[in-house]
Scaffold this motif. Sequence first.
Motif, PDB file in Angstrom:
ATOM      1  N   PHE A 121       0.824  -1.207   0.000  1.00 17.64           N
ATOM      2  CA  PHE A 121       0.000   0.000   0.000  1.00 17.64           C
ATOM      3  C   PHE A 121       0.861   1.262   0.000  1.00 17.64           C
ATOM      4  CE2 PHE A 121      -3.980  -1.987   2.232  1.00 17.64           C
ATOM      5  CZ  PHE A 121      -4.267  -2.702   1.092  1.00 17.64           C
ATOM      6  N   ALA A 134      -7.092   1.311  -2.354  1.00 19.54           N
ATOM      7  CA  ALA A 134      -6.596   0.230  -1.504  1.00 19.54           C
ATOM      8  C   ALA A 134      -7.770  -0.377  -0.754  1.00 19.54           C
ATOM      9  CB  ALA A 134      -5.553   0.737  -0.517  1.00 19.54           C
ATOM     10  N   CYS A 135      -7.761  -1.692  -0.608  1.00 25.55           N
ATOM     11  CA  CYS A 135      -8.873  -2.388   0.033  1.00 25.55           C
ATOM     12  C   CYS A 135      -8.336  -3.430   1.008  1.00 25.55           C
ATOM     13  CB  CYS A 135      -9.751  -3.055  -1.020  1.00 25.55           C
ATOM     14  SG  CYS A 135     -11.132  -3.985  -0.336  1.00 25.55           S
ATOM     15  N   ALA A 148      -2.737   1.710   4.509  1.00 29.17           N
ATOM     16  CA  ALA A 148      -3.991   2.375   4.171  1.00 29.17           C
ATOM     17  C   ALA A 148      -3.931   3.849   4.545  1.00 29.17           C
ATOM     18  CB  ALA A 148      -5.156   1.687   4.869  1.00 29.17           C
ATOM     19  N   VAL A 151      -2.062   5.650   1.835  1.00 23.87           N
ATOM     20  CA  VAL A 151      -2.909   5.888   0.664  1.00 23.87           C
ATOM     21  C   VAL A 151      -3.852   7.057   0.922  1.00 23.87           C
ATOM     22  CG1 VAL A 151      -4.721   4.896  -0.799  1.00 23.87           C
ATOM     23  CG2 VAL A 151      -2.729   3.518  -0.166  1.00 23.87           C
ATOM     24  N   LYS A 152      -4.487   7.037   2.087  1.00 23.11           N
ATOM     25  CA  LYS A 152      -5.422   8.103   2.454  1.00 23.11           C
ATOM     26  C   LYS A 152      -4.726   9.456   2.481  1.00 23.11           C
ATOM     27  CE  LYS A 152      -9.272   9.696   4.511  1.00 23.11           C
ATOM     28  NZ  LYS A 152     -10.577   9.740   3.843  1.00 23.11           N
ATOM     29  N   THR A 157      -8.155   6.440  -2.260  1.00 16.28           N
ATOM     30  CA  THR A 157      -9.399   5.965  -1.665  1.00 16.28           C
ATOM     31  C   THR A 157      -9.163   4.611  -1.003  1.00 16.28           C
ATOM     32  OG1 THR A 157     -10.734   7.144  -3.297  1.00 16.28           O
ATOM     33  CG2 THR A 157     -11.789   5.303  -2.158  1.00 16.28           C
ATOM     34  N   VAL A 158      -9.663   4.457   0.217  1.00 16.36           N
ATOM     35  CA  VAL A 158      -9.457   3.238   0.998  1.00 16.36           C
ATOM     36  C   VAL A 158     -10.804   2.611   1.335  1.00 16.36           C
ATOM     37  CG1 VAL A 158      -8.495   2.235   3.101  1.00 16.36           C
ATOM     38  CG2 VAL A 158      -7.312   4.138   1.974  1.00 16.36           C
ATOM     39  N   ALA A 175      -7.615  -0.975  10.147  1.00 16.51           N
ATOM     40  CA  ALA A 175      -7.653   0.109   9.161  1.00 16.51           C
ATOM     41  C   ALA A 175      -8.716   1.140   9.517  1.00 16.51           C
ATOM     42  CB  ALA A 175      -7.904  -0.465   7.770  1.00 16.51           C
ATOM     43  N   VAL A 181     -10.157   4.926   6.425  1.00 15.14           N
ATOM     44  CA  VAL A 181     -11.094   4.249   5.522  1.00 15.14           C
ATOM     45  C   VAL A 181     -12.182   5.202   5.029  1.00 15.14           C
ATOM     46  CG1 VAL A 181     -12.808   2.399   5.375  1.00 15.14           C
ATOM     47  CG2 VAL A 181     -10.639   2.011   6.556  1.00 15.14           C
TER      48      VAL A 181
END
Length: 203
Positions: A121, A134-135, A148, A151-152, A157-158, A175, A181
């Motif tokens: 990530f 990212a998930c 995560a 990414v945020k 977008t998470v 997360a 998230v």
Amino acid sequence: MTAAVSGSEAGLPPYAIVALASSAGGITALGRVLSGFADGFPVPVVLVQHLDRRHKTIIAEVLGRRAKLPVRLAEAGEQAKPGTVYIAPPDKHLLVEPGGRLTLSNSELVHFLRPSADLLFESVAGTYAQRAIACVLTGTGADGAMGASAVKSRGGTVIAQDPETAEFRGMPEAAVEAGAVDFVLQLDEIAPVIRGLVEARMS
């Protein structure tokens, strides 16, 4: 469903990659998510599933039976192509470098893990910023929460599987608790939301 979409305003560049992470219970969850991506999916999918590094894996074959996209173990130096799923091999960190080049690393374990969702990530965040999705899916422990957050912080977008309904709640819950998230979703909602995000940005 909780939604607070980050970085989806008009005028931003389209999403360029989807990164998935899972651990315990992940094979089933990944299969259900990947089965929701149609042939011709417009971006690459990269994923970390925690695997026993002592044994050869058949994860690509197993997930390939569920997915409509080609599924393969990632190879060092290859270019990530749209509509293809790349899996971190056992005992290798998977990273994505600028231009979509995949690299594999034997660097130190992260939280006793290799491959690490956090490292994947973080590399995706550094390379794609607001163009990344990212998930975090089912799994024990907290791997993926720091990544995560990266990414945020870069405008991506998470998504997290709803911890209340995940087979193992540790990873998605970590997360969520990290405040990283944008969407907390039931498992069967994840693929449609990702498709909607990607398609909306490309329109």
